[in-house]
Design an enzyme around this catalytic site. Structure first.
Site, PDB file in Angstrom:
ATOM      1  NE  ARG A  69      -3.208  21.196   8.549  1.00  0.00           N
ATOM      2  CZ  ARG A  69      -4.329  20.557   8.268  1.00  0.00           C
ATOM      3  NH1 ARG A  69      -4.583  20.148   7.033  1.00  0.00           N
ATOM      4  NH2 ARG A  69      -5.207  20.283   9.187  1.00  0.00           N
ATOM      5  CE1 TYR A 197      -1.361  31.168  10.557  1.00  0.00           C
ATOM      6  CE2 TYR A 197      -1.752  28.811  10.394  1.00  0.00           C
ATOM      7  CZ  TYR A 197      -1.790  29.992  11.123  1.00  0.00           C
ATOM      8  OH  TYR A 197      -2.254  29.968  12.407  1.00  0.00           O
ATOM      9  N   GLY A 199       1.529  24.699   8.546  1.00  0.00           N
ATOM     10  CA  GLY A 199       1.808  23.468   7.827  1.00  0.00           C
ATOM     11  C   GLY A 199       2.018  23.664   6.322  1.00  0.00           C
ATOM     12  CE  LYS A 206       0.769  18.272  11.407  1.00  0.00           C
ATOM     13  NZ  LYS A 206      -0.344  19.089  11.772  1.00  0.00           N
ATOM     14  CG  HIS A 226      -1.801  14.406  12.993  1.00  0.00           C
ATOM     15  ND1 HIS A 226      -3.086  14.840  12.732  1.00  0.00           N
ATOM     16  CD2 HIS A 226      -1.130  15.503  13.459  1.00  0.00           C
ATOM     17  CE1 HIS A 226      -3.180  16.128  13.023  1.00  0.00           C
ATOM     18  NE2 HIS A 226      -2.017  16.555  13.474  1.00  0.00           N
ATOM     19  CB  SER A 248      -6.059  19.601  12.578  1.00  0.00           C
ATOM     20  OG  SER A 248      -5.157  18.900  11.746  1.00  0.00           O
ATOM     21  CB  CYS A 250      -9.425  16.926  17.722  1.00  0.00           C
ATOM     22  SG  CYS A 250     -10.557  17.445  16.417  1.00  0.00           S
ATOM     23  N   GLY A 251      -7.303  18.263  20.375  1.00  0.00           N
ATOM     24  CA  GLY A 251      -6.879  17.995  21.744  1.00  0.00           C
ATOM     25  C   GLY A 251      -5.534  17.326  21.973  1.00  0.00           C
ATOM     26  CG  ASP A 275       1.120  18.215  15.231  1.00  0.00           C
ATOM     27  OD1 ASP A 275      -0.110  18.033  15.369  1.00  0.00           O
ATOM     28  OD2 ASP A 275       1.624  18.607  14.170  1.00  0.00           O
ATOM     29  NE  ARG A 364      -2.642  25.896  14.490  1.00  0.00           N
ATOM     30  CZ  ARG A 364      -2.838  24.613  14.764  1.00  0.00           C
ATOM     31  NH1 ARG A 364      -1.973  23.933  15.472  1.00  0.00           N
ATOM     32  NH2 ARG A 364      -3.926  24.002  14.331  1.00  0.00           N
ATOM     33  NE  ARG A 395     -12.957  19.589  17.817  1.00  0.00           N
ATOM     34  CZ  ARG A 395     -12.895  20.493  18.799  1.00  0.00           C
ATOM     35  NH1 ARG A 395     -13.997  20.973  19.345  1.00  0.00           N
ATOM     36  NH2 ARG A 395     -11.734  20.943  19.211  1.00  0.00           N
ATOM     37  CG  ASP A 490     -11.479  16.345  35.512  1.00  0.00           C
ATOM     38  OD1 ASP A 490     -10.969  15.865  36.547  1.00  0.00           O
ATOM     39  OD2 ASP A 490     -12.067  17.443  35.491  1.00  0.00           O
ATOM     40  CG  ASN A 491      -9.455  14.496  28.814  1.00  0.00           C
ATOM     41  OD1 ASN A 491     -10.646  14.258  29.025  1.00  0.00           O
ATOM     42  ND2 ASN A 491      -9.054  15.432  27.967  1.00  0.00           N
TER      43      ASN A 491
HETATM   44  P1  GTP Z   1      -3.264  20.526  15.931  1.00  0.00           P
HETATM   45  O1  GTP Z   1      -2.098  21.321  16.446  1.00  0.00           O
HETATM   46  O2  GTP Z   1      -4.118  21.301  14.978  1.00  0.00           O
HETATM   47  O3  GTP Z   1      -2.875  19.208  15.360  1.00  0.00           O
HETATM   48  O4  GTP Z   1      -4.282  20.310  17.155  1.00  0.00           O
HETATM   49  P2  GTP Z   1      -4.302  19.537  18.551  1.00  0.00           P
HETATM   50  O5  GTP Z   1      -4.870  18.187  18.370  1.00  0.00           O
HETATM   51  O6  GTP Z   1      -2.994  19.641  19.246  1.00  0.00           O
HETATM   52  O7  GTP Z   1      -5.418  20.360  19.339  1.00  0.00           O
HETATM   53  P3  GTP Z   1      -5.368  21.211  20.696  1.00  0.00           P
HETATM   54  O8  GTP Z   1      -4.937  20.394  21.886  1.00  0.00           O
HETATM   55  O9  GTP Z   1      -4.619  22.446  20.439  1.00  0.00           O
HETATM   56  O10 GTP Z   1      -6.910  21.540  20.928  1.00  0.00           O
HETATM   57  C1  GTP Z   1      -7.672  22.323  20.081  1.00  0.00           C
HETATM   58  C2  GTP Z   1      -8.949  22.787  20.728  1.00  0.00           C
HETATM   59  O11 GTP Z   1      -9.623  21.719  21.414  1.00  0.00           O
HETATM   60  C3  GTP Z   1      -8.697  23.879  21.754  1.00  0.00           C
HETATM   61  O12 GTP Z   1      -9.641  24.913  21.552  1.00  0.00           O
HETATM   62  C4  GTP Z   1      -8.935  23.185  23.064  1.00  0.00           C
HETATM   63  O13 GTP Z   1      -9.377  24.084  24.050  1.00  0.00           O
HETATM   64  C5  GTP Z   1      -9.962  22.103  22.725  1.00  0.00           C
HETATM   65  N1  GTP Z   1      -9.819  20.921  23.632  1.00  0.00           N
HETATM   66  C6  GTP Z   1      -8.681  20.229  23.868  1.00  0.00           C
HETATM   67  N2  GTP Z   1      -8.893  19.242  24.781  1.00  0.00           N
HETATM   68  C7  GTP Z   1     -10.201  19.302  25.111  1.00  0.00           C
HETATM   69  C8  GTP Z   1     -11.042  18.536  25.998  1.00  0.00           C
HETATM   70  O14 GTP Z   1     -10.612  17.599  26.675  1.00  0.00           O
HETATM   71  N3  GTP Z   1     -12.363  18.900  26.054  1.00  0.00           N
HETATM   72  C9  GTP Z   1     -12.869  19.931  25.317  1.00  0.00           C
HETATM   73  N4  GTP Z   1     -14.173  20.218  25.432  1.00  0.00           N
HETATM   74  N5  GTP Z   1     -12.099  20.678  24.474  1.00  0.00           N
HETATM   75  C10 GTP Z   1     -10.795  20.372  24.368  1.00  0.00           C
HETATM   76  C1  SPV Z   2      -2.631  20.766  12.097  1.00  0.00           C
HETATM   77  O1  SPV Z   2      -3.375  21.394  11.332  1.00  0.00           O
HETATM   78  O2  SPV Z   2      -2.804  19.554  12.368  1.00  0.00           O
HETATM   79  C2  SPV Z   2      -1.505  21.468  12.763  1.00  0.00           C
HETATM   80  C3  SPV Z   2      -1.202  22.831  12.345  1.00  0.00           C
HETATM   81  O3  SPV Z   2      -0.840  20.885  13.611  1.00  0.00           O
HETATM   82  S1  SPV Z   2      -0.292  22.921  10.866  1.00  0.00           S
HETATM   83  O4  SPV Z   2       1.130  22.987  11.215  1.00  0.00           O
HETATM   84  O5  SPV Z   2      -0.707  24.115  10.171  1.00  0.00           O
HETATM   85  O6  SPV Z   2      -0.512  21.720  10.076  1.00  0.00           O
HETATM   86 MN    MN Z   3      -1.449  18.707  13.780  1.00  0.00          MN
END
Ligand code: GTP
Ligand code: SPV
Ligand code: MN
Length: 579
Positions: A69, A197, A199, A206, A226, A248, A250-251, A275, A364, A395, A490-491
């Protein structure tokens, strides 16, 4: 074609501006998709992956300058600048239309113009909303087919209701100098040019489901967020639904489909969304949530059998991969996959160790949510699912504890408004810088954050059955830069405590920022973590928080007169408690 005159007129108007060679109205059928895939294999837009290990899986390599984005090129064009707020880039609507229309002029010459009717949310849900995206990218069509309810049923609903969000998209010449993502919330329309690409280009995601929808939600009394949505089922068969907003990459995807550790025999996490979440007050005073999407556009790197087995299990068929590497036998590969070796990188070059990542950090996968082993049938429920807890998180390598509970809705809103997180590769720009990302909506709120917080606060006047609000942080690091909390599956331990608090069955200690788990209320059985680390993860560092509250105050202050009194009050209360 269509019986909706407004849609017909708009398609004609766009065609005369962009001059496509042909116009294709998407039905969403399998035959249509197969034909599109065939064409894209021919043009090189898609590359077939190993058909034995990954049937119906394809790789797309986007332009190397178009991999995430672009927040600096994303605009919210309300008539008054103050309505977009300091959180958005703004341009007067007329100027924005003129600027971007010039780039659309003749942009589709020699190309096919696809008209994609889509529905965000279950097709028969009163909470769902429709849109139409016009695009010249077949890759966008293939992705929208997985990410939304696309085609004939959506068109039928549009014809019935007469309402839809207009999204116009062209990849243009893919030049970052001629790239804009513009939103006109007052006109319910979006115009995006110069990017193919994620979003930037899948306008249902988005652009519609967050920026336009959040604006609409404010005037109609609901929330577009979000957030992931998951269901947590206990061995007794009781299910609580949770919505969580993390910035984004962040898990969210990972938490939405986690598999509980072995000690949680009989517990199950159900995935409703990963998402985006639309929430409405029900007649019972609870918040009911739907996932407007039908698929995942998930981060590939870091996804492994160990971290996210459910994701891996859904990625061996019927998936599109964007900007990952490939192995010698043509399987998709990314950093953290934990098996095999890459042969080619995301740009199709021979992979050389030490010469950069094989997969782009924002590479992705696109896959239907129905392929997720934890898929919840409730994702199709027209009324949505009732939310017991809302979780905010970021994060943060220091300061912010693993989990804390806020004492009230208003306090929770302040905590959401105060969120900060290290930036990630999901957007272009520097990675790893802490920035304020309220409710994980910094890039996605289609109006002034001050008004948005007021909107959030207003729910407390309408119901006394709102979810409890929590804050989590999976990303604390020790002095050697290692994650202190194991995270991922473990979360579940933190989720259990959160549900325990909702049911008044888990213990907590009060601190100035909120309630944290007592030493023995967080289940750490069979977990390799020492008491010192756990204590540090749950510690509230007064001096550190005083400094944090000061920074939060400065940030909130930048919203000036419009900043709601309720937000100021909660900020003052925490600051006083810390003094
Ligand atoms: P968007 O699709 O961009 O909105 O992201 P999202 O919030 O769905 O993030 P996603 O779950 O894909 O996680 C992104 C990154 O964070 C990946 O590289 C994961 O491996 C890492 N990650 C996710 N959960 C954890 C966790 O509990 N601990 C750690 N250390 N890393 C994590
Ligand atoms: C984000 O960036 O929060 C995503 C990927 O989920 S995108 O669809 O590119 O916005
Ligand atoms: Mn997102």
């Amino acid at each position: 074609m269509t019986t909706n005159m407004a849609l017909k007129a708009w398609v004609e108007e766009v065609a005369s501006l962009t001059q496509p060679e042909t116009i294709h109205w998407c039905t969403g059928s399998d035959a249509e998709n197969q034909e599109l895939v065939r064409q894209m294999l021919g043009s090189g837009d898609l590359i077939a992956l190993n058909t034995e290990t990954h049937p119906n899986c394809y790789l797309h390599r986007s332009d190397p300058s178009d991999v995430a984005r672009v927040e600096h090129l994303t605009f919210v064009c309300t008539s008054a600048e103050a309505d977009a707020g300091p959180n958005n880039h703004w341009m007067p609507p007329q100027e924005a239309h003129a600027k971007i229309d010039a780039l659309f002029e003749g942009a589709m010459r020699g190309r096919t113009m696809y008209v994609i009717p889509y529905c965000m949310g279950p097709i028969d849900s009163p909470l769902a909303r429709c849109g139409v995206e016009i695009t010249d990218s077949p890759y966008v069509v293939a992705n929208m087919r997985i990410m939304t309810r696309m085609g004939s049923p959506a068109l039928a609903r549009i014809e019935r209701e007469g309402q839809f969000v207009k999204g116009l998209h062209s990849i243009g010449d893919l030049s970052p100098e001629r790239r804009y993502i513009m939103h006109f919330p007052e006109e319910l329309s979006i115009k995006s040019v110069g990017s193919g690409y994620g979003g930037n280009a899948l306008l249902g995601k988005k652009c519609h489901a967050l920026r336009i929808a959040s604006h609409q939600a404010r005037s109609e009394g609901w929330l577009a967020e979000h957030m992931l949505i998951l269901g947590l089922e206990s061995p007794q068969g009781e299910t609580h639904y949770v919505a969580a907003a993390f910035p984004s990459a962040c898990g969210k995807t990972n938490l939405a489909m986690l598999i509980p550790p072995e000690i949680y025999q009989g517990w199950k996490v159900w995935t409703v969304g990963d998402d985006i979440c639309w929430m409405n007050l029900g007649e019972d005073g609870r918040l009911w949530a739907i996932n407007p999407e039908a698929g995942f556009f998930g981060v590939a790197p870091g996804t492994s059998k160990k971290t996210n087995p459910n994701a891996l299990a859904m990625l061996d068929r019927d998936a599109i991969f964007t900007n990952v590497g490939v192995t010698a036998d043509n399987q998709p590969w990314w950093e953290g996959l934990g098996r095999d070796e890459p042969a080619k990188d995301w740009q199709g070059r021979d992979y050389v160790k030490g010469n950069g990542a094989a997969a782009h950090p924002n590479s992705r996968f696109t896959v239907s949510i129905k392929q997720c082993p934890a898929y919840s049938e409730q994702a199709e429920a027209p009324q949505g699912v009732p939310i017991s807890a809302i979780i905010f998180g970021g994060r943060r390598e220091s300061l912010v504890p693993l989990v804390f509970e806020t004492e009230s809705w208003a306090r929770g809103v302040l905590v959401g408004a105060s969120m900060a997180s290290e930036t990630t590769a999901a957007a272009t720009g520097q990675v790893g810088v802490v920035r304020r990302d309220p409710m994980a909506m910094k890039p996605f709120c289609g109006y002034n954050f001050a008004d948005y917080w007021q909107h959030w606060l207003s729910f407390a006047e309408k119901s006394d059955r709102l979810p409890k609000i929590f804050h989590v942080n999976w990303f604390r690091k020790d002095s050697e830069g290692r994650f202190m909390w194991p995270g991922f599956g473990d979360n579940m331990r933190v989720l259990e405590w959160i549900i325990g608090r909702c049911k008044s069955s888990a213990d907590a200690v009060a601190t100035p920022i909120g309630n944290v788990p007592t030493a023995d209320s967080l289940n750490v059985d069979n977990l390799d973590i020492d008491a010192g680390t756990l204590a540090e993860l749950l510690r509230v560092d007064r001096a550190g928080w005083q400094a944090e509250l000061e920074q939060i105050g400065e940030y909130l202050g930048s919203y000036g007169e419009r900043l709601p009194e309720g937000i100021k009050q909660e900020h003052r209360r925490i600051s006083d408690a810390l003094a």
